[in-house]
Design an enzyme around this catalytic site. Structure first.
Site, PDB file in Angstrom:
ATOM      1  N   SER A 154     -22.258   6.359 -21.258  1.00  0.00           N
ATOM      2  CA  SER A 154     -21.672   7.414 -20.443  1.00  0.00           C
ATOM      3  C   SER A 154     -21.472   6.936 -19.005  1.00  0.00           C
ATOM      4  CB  SER A 154     -22.545   8.666 -20.524  1.00  0.00           C
ATOM      5  OG  SER A 154     -21.891   9.781 -19.979  1.00  0.00           O
ATOM      6  N   ASP A 208     -16.304  13.235 -29.038  1.00  0.00           N
ATOM      7  CA  ASP A 208     -16.961  13.363 -27.734  1.00  0.00           C
ATOM      8  C   ASP A 208     -16.271  14.442 -26.897  1.00  0.00           C
ATOM      9  OD1 ASP A 208     -18.137  13.003 -25.218  1.00  0.00           O
ATOM     10  OD2 ASP A 208     -18.289  10.833 -25.481  1.00  0.00           O
ATOM     11  N   HIS A 240     -20.993  13.048 -27.989  1.00  0.00           N
ATOM     12  CA  HIS A 240     -21.446  12.300 -26.813  1.00  0.00           C
ATOM     13  C   HIS A 240     -22.865  11.808 -27.053  1.00  0.00           C
ATOM     14  CE1 HIS A 240     -20.854  10.953 -22.767  1.00  0.00           C
ATOM     15  NE2 HIS A 240     -21.993  11.495 -22.358  1.00  0.00           N
TER      16      HIS A 240
END
EC number: 3.1.1.-
Length: 266
Positions: A154, A208, A240
């Site tokens: 991320s 995601d 995610h």
């Protein structure tokens, strides 16, 4: 539902995903004998010289120690003399969280992150300097740059990308998980010819909803136009988070590039 509530749900999902991943990794017992290989006895550690280095950068709101169980997936003999580092981001106010203070490598203006989201260029460059200092320390300690791998999830994936692209030497590789491009095309002017030889692995879940899949898809064309080799892997149904499949793929990818790096040295 208001935009603020949608954001809070997205942020909560991102932090929950990181927490669930860390918990799952902690529950996973390492293969027989792995602990001994990962944490050598004091005398063995003193006698052995680290041959490679893996730096893992966590996502927004997470911490380095929570991600340490990731290394349990790297059981191949090639990682016996690998040094690992899981640093934690400083606590900083985050714009997309209405200024709330949390672990963050740089500021994030909005979530979900799309290919057109505004970026914190100055904050990213400051964070890159800190990552480069970590890399330089390992190089000074005798680990060849070609055996150094930067990986991140991320926000940590975005920082991984920036750090690898702007490092002046060729590294073993950079691995981006559910990340994005944290800067514009103007940064290509700062990329050295040696940096362009660093291979990139980019993995992203199609489902995601925090860092949108389109943000991940924008990466490979940018990298290819800048002269990088990028392997992009899409994971259907993955949100995610990081899957075991991604980590096993990373182990194989690093092992292959580590072997290539060691062959160049011999």
């Amino acid at each position: 539902m208001s935009s603020r509530l949608r954001f809070l749900f997205s942020l909560a999902a991102a932090i929950a995903a990181a927490s669930l991943l860390a918990a799952a990794l902690r529950r996973r017992a390492p293969p027989s004998g792995l602990a001994a290989r990962l944490v050598p006895a004091p005398m063995a550690a003193a006698a052995a010289r680290n041959r490679s280095f893996v730096l893992w950068l966590h996502g927004l709101g997470d911490s380095g120690p929570a991600n340490e169980p990731i290394r349990n997936f790297f059981s191949a003999p090639e990682f016996r003399l690998t040094k690992w580092a899981f640093p934690s981001a400083p606590n900083s106010p985050v714009s997309c969280n209405h200024g709330a203070v949390m672990p963050s490598w740089f500021d994030i203006h909005e979530l979900p992150m799309s290919s057109g989201s505004p970026q914190d260029d100055s904050g990213v460059l400051k964070a890159v300097e800190n990552v480069h200092a970590m890399i330089d320390k390992e190089v000074a300690d005798g680990i060849p740059p070609e055996n150094i791998f930067v990986c991140g999830f991320s926000q940590g994936g975005a920082l991984t990308l920036a750090s690898v692209l702007l490092y002046p030497k060729t590294l073993g590789g950079g691995a981006v998980f559910s990340g994005w491009l944290p800067f514009g095309s103007s940064v290509t002017e700062r990329i050295s010819p040696e940096a362009r030889k660093t291979p990139i692995l980019w993995s992203h879940g199609i489902a995601d909803n925090v860092v949108l899949f389109e943000a991940g898809q924008a990466g490979p064309p940018f990298l290819q136009n800048a002269g990088f080799s990028c392997e992009f892997k899409a994971y259907p149904g993955l949100g995610h988070s990081i899957s075991k499949e991604e980590l096993y793929s990373l182990e194989s990818w690093i092992k292959n590039h580590l072997k290539a790096s060691q062959e160049k040295e011999n």
